[in-house]
Design a protein around this motif. Structure first.
Motif, mmCIF file in Angstrom:
data_model
loop_
_atom_site.group_PDB
_atom_site.id
_atom_site.type_symbol
_atom_site.label_atom_id
_atom_site.label_comp_id
_atom_site.label_asym_id
_atom_site.label_seq_id
_atom_site.Cartn_x
_atom_site.Cartn_y
_atom_site.Cartn_z
ATOM 1 N N LYS A 253 10.741 -6.258 -7.520
ATOM 2 C CA LYS A 253 9.383 -6.693 -7.830
ATOM 3 C C LYS A 253 8.573 -6.701 -6.533
ATOM 4 O O LYS A 253 9.036 -7.199 -5.502
ATOM 5 N N PRO A 254 7.375 -6.104 -6.549
ATOM 6 C CA PRO A 254 6.565 -6.087 -5.325
ATOM 7 C C PRO A 254 6.435 -7.489 -4.729
ATOM 8 O O PRO A 254 6.175 -8.465 -5.442
ATOM 9 N N GLY A 255 6.651 -7.560 -3.443
ATOM 10 C CA GLY A 255 6.623 -8.837 -2.741
ATOM 11 C C GLY A 255 7.995 -9.341 -2.360
ATOM 12 O O GLY A 255 8.131 -10.164 -1.449
ATOM 13 N N THR A 256 9.046 -8.848 -3.047
ATOM 14 C CA THR A 256 10.397 -9.330 -2.762
ATOM 15 C C THR A 256 10.852 -8.897 -1.376
ATOM 16 O O THR A 256 11.259 -9.721 -0.550
ATOM 17 N N LEU A 257 10.796 -7.592 -1.100
ATOM 18 C CA LEU A 257 11.197 -7.121 0.225
ATOM 19 C C LEU A 257 10.284 -7.695 1.302
ATOM 20 O O LEU A 257 10.735 -8.042 2.400
ATOM 21 N N GLU A 258 9.020 -7.798 0.991
ATOM 22 C CA GLU A 258 8.080 -8.367 1.950
ATOM 23 C C GLU A 258 8.485 -9.794 2.314
ATOM 24 O O GLU A 258 8.406 -10.207 3.480
#
Length: 383
Positions: free
Chosen positions: A100-105
Motif C-alpha cells: 500500500k502506498p506509504g508503507t515503504l515510505e
C-alpha cells in the motif's frame, strides 16, 4: 536450458509483491531468464491459502504465477530485515512491490530514497489507485476495480446484471503493463545509465482495456450497455447454437460474411439489403440471428468451425477449459509446461533466439532463504 541465454539473463529482480498482478509480472521476467528472488513475509503470500486445490502446502493459485523464482522469507517490519533488503538491492536491477502506498515510505525505503541510493534501480510499484488523487493510497482488488471502471457494466447478458469477468482480467493486464513498464525503463537505462520509478495502478489498467466501449462513448455520448457475447460494433460477432453445441462467429468484414453465407449454403443472405454491410448487419442483428439460428441447426459445432476457419472465416467452437487444454494446437504451441509433477501455463511470447525457459518449480515457503542470505553474507537469524 539453464537460463543463461534468456533475453533477461543477468537481470536480477527483487520481488516483494504478493497475490497476482506483481507475481504474474515477475514470473514473466523469470521465464525469460531473470533471476527473480521472491521475498515473502513470515505469514507468506496469502495466495498460498487460496484453495482448494492444494498440493504440498500450496494452492494452485500460488503455483500458477510463481515459477522460476527463488523464495525467501524476510520480516520487513524488522529493521534488521530491511537492512538485508538494502544489501540485496545493491546487486539488483529491478524491484517489484505492491505494498500500500506509504508503507515503504514509512520504513524509510520510499522511491526517492531508493533512487538516491541505487540510481540504476528500476522500481516498479503495483497499487490499486496510485499514491495520490481522490482514491490515492486506497487498497484495490481486481473485482472491485472491475466494478469501479465500468468493466462489469458492459459484461453479462443484455437482460442481466453487471457481471464480473470470469478471469481476474484487471490483475492480469496490470501484471502485463508492469512488465512493459519495466522493460521500457531498462531500455531507457541503456541510454541514460539511470533507473526510474514505474507507477502501475489497477485502476488505470482497468480503464485502459475498455475498448471499444470507451471509444464508442467518447464519440456517441451514449452509455455502453451489456450485450452478452455480441460485439457492439460488429455483426455477426457472437455465439450461435448448432446441432450439438455452440460456435462463435467472429465475422469482421463483408467479404468474410459473403464467404460464410456461401459455405453454409445460403449465399442469398449476403445480398439481403438488411445484411449488405457490417453497419446494416449490426443495426439488424436480431433479424440476422434469427436467420442464422435456423441455418446452423443441422451442423455440428466442431466440424463446422474447422471448415469455416480453414476457408478464411474467423470462428471457433465454444470449448471448456479441459477441452482447450486437450486441443492438439495447445500442445503444439507449448502452452502447457510440465516438469517434475508440475503443470502450468506456458509463456505466450515466443522469441527465436532467446526463448522462455522453465528452470525452477514454484518455491516452497522460504525454500531458498539460506541460499540467498549466504550470497549476501548475512546470517539466517537476521531475517
Amino acid at each position: 536450458m539453464d537460463g543463461t541465454t534468456g533475453s533477461l539473463a543477468g537481470i536480477r529482480v527483487i520481488d516483494l509483491s504478493r497475490v497476482l498482478g506483481g507475481p504474474y509480472c515477475t514470473q514473466i521476467l523469470g521465464d525469460h531468464g531473470a533471476d527473480v528472488i521472491k521475498v515473502e513475509p513470515p505469514q507468506g503470500d496469502e495466495t498460498r491459502a487460496w484453495g482448494p486445490p492444494f498440493e504440498n502446502g500450496s494452492s494452485s493459485y500460488f503455483q500458477g504465477v510463481n515459477r522460476n523464482k527463488r523464495g525467501i522469507v524476510l520480516d520487513l517490519k524488522r529493521e534488521e530485515a530491511r537492512a538485508m533488503l538494502l544489501v540485496m538491492l545493491e546487486s539488483a536491477d529491478v524491484l517489484v512491490e505492491n505494498f500500500k502506498p506509504g508503507t515503504l515510505e514509512g520504513w524509510g525505503l520510499g522511491p526517492d530514497i531508493l533512487a538516491a541510493r541505487f540510481p540504476r534501480l528500476v522500481h516498479c510499484r503495483v497499487s490499486g489507485f496510485g499514491a495520490d488523487g481522490p482514491l490515492g493510497g486506497l487498497p484495490g482488488y481486481d473485482a472491485a476495480v472491475q466494478a469501479m471502471v465500468g468493466l462489469m457494466s458492459i459484461n453479462g447478458p443484455a437482460s442481466g446484471e453487471p457481471t464480473r469477468m470470469g478471469v481476474p482480467v484487471v490483475d492480469l493486464v496490470t501484471g502485463l503493463n508492469a512488465v512493459v513498464g519495466i522493460l521500457l525503463a531498462l531500455g531507457e537505462r541503456e541510454r541514460s545509465g539511470r533507473g526510474q520509478f514505474v507507477d502501475i495502478a489497477l485502476y488505470d489498467c482497468g480503464l485502459s482495456i475498455l475498448h471499444p466501449h470507451l471509444a464508442n462513448f467518447f464519440m456517441s455520448g451514449r452509455t455502453p450497455a451489456r450485450s452478452g457475447n455480441a460485439h457492439p460494433n460488429i455483426s455477426p460477432y457472437d455465439s450461435f447454437a448448432t446441432g450439438d453445441g455452440e460456435i462463435f462467429l467472429a465475422v469482421g468484414n463483408d467479404g468474410q460474411f459473403a464467404k460464410f453465407c456461401a459455405l453454409v449454403g445460403q449465399p442469398q443472405l449476403a445480398g439481403d439489403p438488411r445484411f449488405l454491410t457490417n453497419g446494416d448487419r449490426t443495426v439488424n442483428r436480431a433479424a440476422l440471428r434469427a436467420e442464422l439460428e435456423t441455418v446452423l441447426a443441422p451442423y455440428g459445432a466442431a466440424a463446422l468451425a474447422d471448415r469455416l476457419i480453414r476457408a478464411g472465416v474467423p470462428c471457433g467452437p465454444v470449448l471448456s477449459v479441459p477441452e482447450a487444454v486437450a486441443h492438439p494446437h495447445t500442445r503444439h504451441r507449448e502452452m502447457v509446461v510440465e516438469m517434475e509433477g508440475y503443470r502450468g501455463t506456458g509463456a505466450p511470447v515466443k522469441l527465436s533466439r532467446t526463448p522462455a525457459s522453465y528452470r525452477r518449480l514454484p518455491p516452497a515457503f522460504g525454500e531458498h532463504t539460506d541460499e540467498v542470505l549466504a550470497e549476501i553474507g548475512a546470517a539466517p537469524a537476521d531475517k
